[in-house]
Design a protein around this motif. Structure first.
Motif, PDB file in Angstrom:
ATOM      1  N   SER A   4     -21.810 -16.362 -56.981  1.00  0.00           N
ATOM      2  CA  SER A   4     -22.615 -15.638 -55.887  1.00  0.00           C
ATOM      3  C   SER A   4     -22.479 -13.977 -56.198  1.00  0.00           C
ATOM      4  CB  SER A   4     -22.177 -15.608 -54.665  1.00  0.00           C
ATOM      5  OG  SER A   4     -20.696 -15.370 -54.635  1.00  0.00           O
ATOM      6  N   VAL A   5     -23.528 -13.152 -55.865  1.00  0.00           N
ATOM      7  CA  VAL A   5     -23.720 -11.829 -56.410  1.00  0.00           C
ATOM      8  C   VAL A   5     -23.060 -11.141 -55.134  1.00  0.00           C
ATOM      9  CG1 VAL A   5     -25.282  -9.980 -57.123  1.00  0.00           C
ATOM     10  CG2 VAL A   5     -25.700 -12.278 -57.933  1.00  0.00           C
ATOM     11  N   LYS A   6     -22.043 -10.040 -55.486  1.00  0.00           N
ATOM     12  CA  LYS A   6     -21.446  -9.270 -54.457  1.00  0.00           C
ATOM     13  C   LYS A   6     -22.265  -7.941 -54.464  1.00  0.00           C
ATOM     14  CE  LYS A   6     -17.194 -11.352 -54.726  1.00  0.00           C
ATOM     15  NZ  LYS A   6     -17.026 -12.156 -55.914  1.00  0.00           N
ATOM     16  N   ASP A   7     -22.178  -7.180 -53.361  1.00  0.00           N
ATOM     17  CA  ASP A   7     -22.874  -5.818 -53.190  1.00  0.00           C
ATOM     18  C   ASP A   7     -22.614  -4.968 -54.403  1.00  0.00           C
ATOM     19  OD1 ASP A   7     -24.388  -6.586 -51.396  1.00  0.00           O
ATOM     20  OD2 ASP A   7     -22.782  -6.092 -49.797  1.00  0.00           O
ATOM     21  N   GLY A   8     -21.493  -4.560 -54.732  1.00  0.00           N
ATOM     22  CA  GLY A   8     -21.031  -3.672 -55.734  1.00  0.00           C
ATOM     23  C   GLY A   8     -20.904  -3.864 -57.260  1.00  0.00           C
ATOM     24  N   ASP A   9     -21.203  -5.382 -57.763  1.00  0.00           N
ATOM     25  CA  ASP A   9     -21.151  -5.761 -58.928  1.00  0.00           C
ATOM     26  C   ASP A   9     -22.394  -5.674 -59.643  1.00  0.00           C
ATOM     27  OD1 ASP A   9     -19.873  -7.117 -61.004  1.00  0.00           O
ATOM     28  OD2 ASP A   9     -19.714  -8.977 -60.033  1.00  0.00           O
ATOM     29  N   VAL A  10     -22.386  -4.807 -60.492  1.00  0.00           N
ATOM     30  CA  VAL A  10     -23.467  -4.774 -61.358  1.00  0.00           C
ATOM     31  C   VAL A  10     -23.943  -5.754 -62.370  1.00  0.00           C
ATOM     32  CG1 VAL A  10     -24.676  -2.983 -62.965  1.00  0.00           C
ATOM     33  CG2 VAL A  10     -23.353  -2.258 -60.731  1.00  0.00           C
ATOM     34  N   LEU A  11     -22.922  -6.040 -62.973  1.00  0.00           N
ATOM     35  CA  LEU A  11     -23.150  -6.957 -63.999  1.00  0.00           C
ATOM     36  C   LEU A  11     -23.381  -8.244 -63.477  1.00  0.00           C
ATOM     37  CD1 LEU A  11     -19.978  -6.343 -66.180  1.00  0.00           C
ATOM     38  CD2 LEU A  11     -22.132  -6.021 -66.833  1.00  0.00           C
ATOM     39  N   SER A  12     -23.182  -8.642 -62.160  1.00  0.00           N
ATOM     40  CA  SER A  12     -23.397 -10.003 -61.640  1.00  0.00           C
ATOM     41  C   SER A  12     -25.038  -9.789 -61.364  1.00  0.00           C
ATOM     42  CB  SER A  12     -22.761 -10.491 -60.290  1.00  0.00           C
ATOM     43  OG  SER A  12     -21.466 -10.922 -60.965  1.00  0.00           O
ATOM     44  N   GLN A  13     -25.349  -8.561 -60.773  1.00  0.00           N
ATOM     45  CA  GLN A  13     -26.761  -8.182 -60.371  1.00  0.00           C
ATOM     46  C   GLN A  13     -27.795  -8.286 -61.659  1.00  0.00           C
ATOM     47  OE1 GLN A  13     -27.131  -4.815 -58.292  1.00  0.00           O
ATOM     48  NE2 GLN A  13     -26.091  -5.689 -56.401  1.00  0.00           N
ATOM     49  N   MET A  14     -27.437  -7.881 -62.810  1.00  0.00           N
ATOM     50  CA  MET A  14     -28.054  -7.741 -64.074  1.00  0.00           C
ATOM     51  C   MET A  14     -28.222  -9.422 -64.486  1.00  0.00           C
ATOM     52  SD  MET A  14     -26.534  -4.515 -66.139  1.00  0.00           S
ATOM     53  CE  MET A  14     -26.225  -5.213 -67.739  1.00  0.00           C
ATOM     54  N   GLY A  15     -27.098 -10.259 -64.357  1.00  0.00           N
ATOM     55  CA  GLY A  15     -27.373 -11.394 -64.667  1.00  0.00           C
ATOM     56  C   GLY A  15     -28.340 -12.414 -64.019  1.00  0.00           C
ATOM     57  N   ALA A  16     -28.237 -12.008 -62.525  1.00  0.00           N
ATOM     58  CA  ALA A  16     -28.982 -12.639 -61.567  1.00  0.00           C
ATOM     59  C   ALA A  16     -30.635 -12.441 -61.972  1.00  0.00           C
ATOM     60  CB  ALA A  16     -28.838 -12.214 -60.014  1.00  0.00           C
ATOM     61  N   TYR A  17     -30.721 -10.903 -62.231  1.00  0.00           N
ATOM     62  CA  TYR A  17     -32.026 -10.370 -62.342  1.00  0.00           C
ATOM     63  C   TYR A  17     -32.349 -11.145 -63.788  1.00  0.00           C
ATOM     64  CZ  TYR A  17     -32.109  -7.243 -58.779  1.00  0.00           C
ATOM     65  OH  TYR A  17     -32.295  -6.532 -57.341  1.00  0.00           O
ATOM     66  N   PHE A  18     -31.855 -11.335 -64.930  1.00  0.00           N
ATOM     67  CA  PHE A  18     -32.004 -11.886 -65.932  1.00  0.00           C
ATOM     68  C   PHE A  18     -32.512 -13.560 -65.744  1.00  0.00           C
ATOM     69  CE2 PHE A  18     -30.653 -14.163 -69.956  1.00  0.00           C
ATOM     70  CZ  PHE A  18     -31.494 -13.591 -70.828  1.00  0.00           C
ATOM     71  N   LYS A  19     -31.769 -14.187 -65.062  1.00  0.00           N
ATOM     72  CA  LYS A  19     -31.903 -15.377 -64.675  1.00  0.00           C
ATOM     73  C   LYS A  19     -33.383 -15.342 -63.916  1.00  0.00           C
ATOM     74  CE  LYS A  19     -30.555 -19.343 -61.804  1.00  0.00           C
ATOM     75  NZ  LYS A  19     -29.323 -19.850 -61.179  1.00  0.00           N
ATOM     76  N   LEU A  20     -33.662 -14.539 -62.992  1.00  0.00           N
ATOM     77  CA  LEU A  20     -35.011 -14.447 -62.377  1.00  0.00           C
ATOM     78  C   LEU A  20     -36.173 -14.049 -63.417  1.00  0.00           C
ATOM     79  CD1 LEU A  20     -34.479 -12.725 -59.080  1.00  0.00           C
ATOM     80  CD2 LEU A  20     -34.917 -15.152 -59.371  1.00  0.00           C
ATOM     81  N   GLY A  21     -35.776 -13.438 -64.176  1.00  0.00           N
ATOM     82  CA  GLY A  21     -36.542 -13.043 -65.334  1.00  0.00           C
ATOM     83  C   GLY A  21     -37.170 -14.025 -66.264  1.00  0.00           C
ATOM     84  N   LEU A  22     -36.265 -14.816 -66.661  1.00  0.00           N
ATOM     85  CA  LEU A  22     -36.428 -15.972 -67.418  1.00  0.00           C
ATOM     86  C   LEU A  22     -37.109 -17.204 -66.715  1.00  0.00           C
ATOM     87  CD1 LEU A  22     -32.970 -16.453 -69.473  1.00  0.00           C
ATOM     88  CD2 LEU A  22     -35.393 -15.608 -70.410  1.00  0.00           C
ATOM     89  N   THR A  23     -36.793 -17.137 -65.405  1.00  0.00           N
ATOM     90  CA  THR A  23     -37.572 -18.256 -64.752  1.00  0.00           C
ATOM     91  C   THR A  23     -39.073 -17.857 -64.534  1.00  0.00           C
ATOM     92  OG1 THR A  23     -35.430 -18.630 -63.185  1.00  0.00           O
ATOM     93  CG2 THR A  23     -37.645 -19.411 -62.217  1.00  0.00           C
ATOM     94  N   ILE A  24     -39.302 -16.501 -64.234  1.00  0.00           N
ATOM     95  CA  ILE A  24     -40.738 -16.104 -64.348  1.00  0.00           C
ATOM     96  C   ILE A  24     -41.409 -16.247 -65.652  1.00  0.00           C
ATOM     97  CG2 ILE A  24     -41.996 -14.164 -63.816  1.00  0.00           C
ATOM     98  CD1 ILE A  24     -40.097 -13.091 -61.813  1.00  0.00           C
ATOM     99  N   PHE A  25     -40.683 -15.802 -66.675  1.00  0.00           N
ATOM    100  CA  PHE A  25     -41.215 -16.118 -68.081  1.00  0.00           C
ATOM    101  C   PHE A  25     -41.554 -17.589 -68.282  1.00  0.00           C
ATOM    102  CE2 PHE A  25     -40.716 -16.982 -72.693  1.00  0.00           C
ATOM    103  CZ  PHE A  25     -41.523 -16.178 -72.912  1.00  0.00           C
ATOM    104  N   GLY A  26     -40.641 -18.539 -67.900  1.00  0.00           N
ATOM    105  CA  GLY A  26     -40.969 -19.789 -68.066  1.00  0.00           C
ATOM    106  C   GLY A  26     -42.232 -20.483 -67.311  1.00  0.00           C
ATOM    107  N   THR A  27     -42.449 -19.942 -65.929  1.00  0.00           N
ATOM    108  CA  THR A  27     -43.442 -20.316 -65.185  1.00  0.00           C
ATOM    109  C   THR A  27     -44.663 -19.637 -65.911  1.00  0.00           C
ATOM    110  OG1 THR A  27     -42.056 -19.859 -63.248  1.00  0.00           O
ATOM    111  CG2 THR A  27     -44.420 -19.951 -62.674  1.00  0.00           C
ATOM    112  N   ILE A  28     -44.848 -18.330 -66.545  1.00  0.00           N
ATOM    113  CA  ILE A  28     -45.917 -17.999 -67.047  1.00  0.00           C
ATOM    114  C   ILE A  28     -46.112 -18.917 -68.311  1.00  0.00           C
ATOM    115  CG2 ILE A  28     -46.638 -16.131 -68.502  1.00  0.00           C
ATOM    116  CD1 ILE A  28     -45.108 -14.305 -66.673  1.00  0.00           C
ATOM    117  N   VAL A  29     -45.154 -19.346 -69.139  1.00  0.00           N
ATOM    118  CA  VAL A  29     -45.432 -20.034 -70.291  1.00  0.00           C
ATOM    119  C   VAL A  29     -46.135 -21.450 -69.830  1.00  0.00           C
ATOM    120  CG1 VAL A  29     -44.179 -21.481 -72.096  1.00  0.00           C
ATOM    121  CG2 VAL A  29     -43.588 -19.236 -71.571  1.00  0.00           C
ATOM    122  N   ALA A  30     -45.501 -22.055 -68.731  1.00  0.00           N
ATOM    123  CA  ALA A  30     -46.128 -23.265 -68.165  1.00  0.00           C
ATOM    124  C   ALA A  30     -47.515 -23.243 -67.852  1.00  0.00           C
ATOM    125  CB  ALA A  30     -45.199 -23.835 -67.106  1.00  0.00           C
TER     126      ALA A  30
END
Length: 139
Positions: free
Chosen positions: A59-85
């Motif tokens: 889970s992503v906490k409010d002040g944890d920047v590294l967790s937020q970056m990882g979550a955005y990276f995961k979302l970006g890969l999901t969007i990229f995969g959807t575009i590839v499909a």
């Protein structure tokens, strides 16, 4: 050196010029009217929500920047995969239409058409499956 215009050509030429000038005048007046009667759009942008689940399902906490970056990276890969499909589906559909056109013109037998459609569906399903598995591996 240009040839002189006969009166019928001169009338047609001047009439075309007046028609174009009138059209430009109407368009100019319409643009002036629109610019004077339209107001500013004072819309507020929506707040961007922080992803709740990061890499490895943490889970992503409010002040944890590294967790937020990882979550955005995961979302970006999901969007990229959807575009590839989506691109894979578009290529299969356009190729299928081309193969159909060749079939209707008699250049390709029906077996090739069936083979293309079966392989196209399998390709799109495989791409979607691989993208889904890649997203699950990330978290």
């Amino acid at each position: 050196m240009s040839l002189p215009l006969i009166p019928a050509q001169r009338a047609w030429f001047s009439r075309r010029i007046y028609q174009r000038l009138a059209l430009h005048g109407i368009v100019t007046l319409a643009l002036i009217w629109l610019s004077l009667h339209c107001g500013l759009a004072m819309a507020e942008l929506p707040q961007m929500s922080v992803p709740t689940e990061g890499l490895n399902g943490q889970s992503v906490k409010d002040g944890d920047v590294l967790s937020q970056m990882g979550a955005y990276f995961k979302l970006g890969l999901t969007i990229f995969g959807t575009i590839v499909a989506a691109v894979a589906a578009i290529y299969v559909a356009s190729g299928g239409l081309t193969k159909w056109k060749e079939y209707t013109s008699g250049r390709v037998p029906f077996g090739d058409l069936k083979e293309y459609f079966i392989m196209g569906v399998l390709l799109v399903a495989f791409v979607i499956l691989m993208i889904t598995l890649a997203i699950k591996v990330l978290g």
